[in-house]
Scaffold this motif. Sequence first.
Motif, PDB file in Angstrom:
ATOM      1  N   THR A  49       0.837  -1.200   0.000  1.00 56.13           N
ATOM      2  CA  THR A  49       0.000   0.000   0.000  1.00 56.13           C
ATOM      3  C   THR A  49       0.868   1.246   0.000  1.00 56.13           C
ATOM      4  O   THR A  49       0.595   2.207  -0.726  1.00 56.13           O
ATOM      5  N   GLU A  50       1.941   1.210   0.778  1.00 57.22           N
ATOM      6  CA  GLU A  50       2.829   2.363   0.885  1.00 57.22           C
ATOM      7  C   GLU A  50       3.453   2.722  -0.466  1.00 57.22           C
ATOM      8  O   GLU A  50       3.493   3.889  -0.865  1.00 57.22           O
ATOM      9  N   ILE A  52       2.316   1.871  -3.535  1.00 60.17           N
ATOM     10  CA  ILE A  52       1.290   2.272  -4.498  1.00 60.17           C
ATOM     11  C   ILE A  52       0.784   3.687  -4.203  1.00 60.17           C
ATOM     12  O   ILE A  52       0.553   4.472  -5.122  1.00 60.17           O
ATOM     13  N   LYS A  53       0.635   4.041  -2.936  1.00 60.75           N
ATOM     14  CA  LYS A  53       0.182   5.404  -2.602  1.00 60.75           C
ATOM     15  C   LYS A  53       1.162   6.466  -3.088  1.00 60.75           C
ATOM     16  O   LYS A  53       0.788   7.596  -3.329  1.00 60.75           O
ATOM     17  N   MET A  54       2.434   6.078  -3.253  1.00 58.78           N
ATOM     18  CA  MET A  54       3.427   7.031  -3.761  1.00 58.78           C
ATOM     19  C   MET A  54       3.193   7.366  -5.232  1.00 58.78           C
ATOM     20  O   MET A  54       3.616   8.416  -5.688  1.00 58.78           O
ATOM     21  N   ILE A  56      -0.016   6.916  -6.862  1.00 62.80           N
ATOM     22  CA  ILE A  56      -1.387   7.332  -7.153  1.00 62.80           C
ATOM     23  C   ILE A  56      -1.438   8.850  -7.208  1.00 62.80           C
ATOM     24  O   ILE A  56      -0.874   9.548  -6.376  1.00 62.80           O
ATOM     25  N   GLU A 124      -5.406   6.667 -10.699  1.00 65.84           N
ATOM     26  CA  GLU A 124      -6.450   6.967  -9.717  1.00 65.84           C
ATOM     27  C   GLU A 124      -6.482   5.953  -8.566  1.00 65.84           C
ATOM     28  O   GLU A 124      -6.732   6.315  -7.434  1.00 65.84           O
ATOM     29  N   PHE A 125      -6.268   4.670  -8.884  1.00 69.32           N
ATOM     30  CA  PHE A 125      -6.322   3.619  -7.863  1.00 69.32           C
ATOM     31  C   PHE A 125      -5.691   2.339  -8.406  1.00 69.32           C
ATOM     32  O   PHE A 125      -5.439   2.221  -9.604  1.00 69.32           O
ATOM     33  N   THR A 138      -8.567  -2.489  -2.627  1.00 67.28           N
ATOM     34  CA  THR A 138      -8.345  -1.307  -3.444  1.00 67.28           C
ATOM     35  C   THR A 138      -7.476  -0.323  -2.676  1.00 67.28           C
ATOM     36  O   THR A 138      -7.714  -0.068  -1.489  1.00 67.28           O
ATOM     37  N   ILE A 139      -6.477   0.204  -3.374  1.00 73.74           N
ATOM     38  CA  ILE A 139      -5.586   1.201  -2.790  1.00 73.74           C
ATOM     39  C   ILE A 139      -5.841   2.522  -3.508  1.00 73.74           C
ATOM     40  O   ILE A 139      -5.747   2.601  -4.717  1.00 73.74           O
ATOM     41  N   GLU A 140      -6.206   3.530  -2.723  1.00 75.11           N
ATOM     42  CA  GLU A 140      -6.450   4.861  -3.241  1.00 75.11           C
ATOM     43  C   GLU A 140      -5.628   5.860  -2.431  1.00 75.11           C
ATOM     44  O   GLU A 140      -5.089   5.512  -1.383  1.00 75.11           O
ATOM     45  N   LYS A 141      -5.559   7.094  -2.874  1.00 78.06           N
ATOM     46  CA  LYS A 141      -4.827   8.134  -2.157  1.00 78.06           C
ATOM     47  C   LYS A 141      -5.421   8.337  -0.792  1.00 78.06           C
ATOM     48  O   LYS A 141      -6.544   8.212  -0.517  1.00 78.06           O
TER      49      LYS A 141
END
Length: 141
Positions: A49-50, A52-54, A56, A124-125, A138-141
């Motif tokens: 998650t960490e 991917i958030k970078m 998004i 976006e995700f 699902t990983i989103e901002k």
Amino acid sequence: MLAEYDLYSAVLEGFYGWHEKTSRCLILRKVDNGELTIIDPIWYNGISTELIKMVIGYEFKNKEELQIFTFELQGVMLIGSTHNKEFKNTVFGENKISFDLYDSYQEERIWRKIEIGIKNNKIEFLTSTNPITNEMRTIEK
């Protein structure tokens, strides 16, 4: 997009009581202050998650740049993976990119189906689905 980081791959050892676990991990070192971020391998806790958030919210100049990034991301996500060997079936659509992550326990078994949501060349995700249980994350901002 990760220009503010130096990327490293290192073997780390963990000790849990009598158990010893060794694994290759992705390490991000922030250029300006030296801060370290360790990204667990995909086998340990799924897609990071960490990490991917970078990415998004990043907007790419064009579709070609987005495609190049997708293949680079796939390579980075496999760092340290011993059982998840490769991504296949990468499809670039108008609003999403999809691909499958295969494991090595069973030839041709899909471990995760992954979709990256795109809008105007912007991520976006990311959704990761277990095709056996249909569990979706699902990983989103």
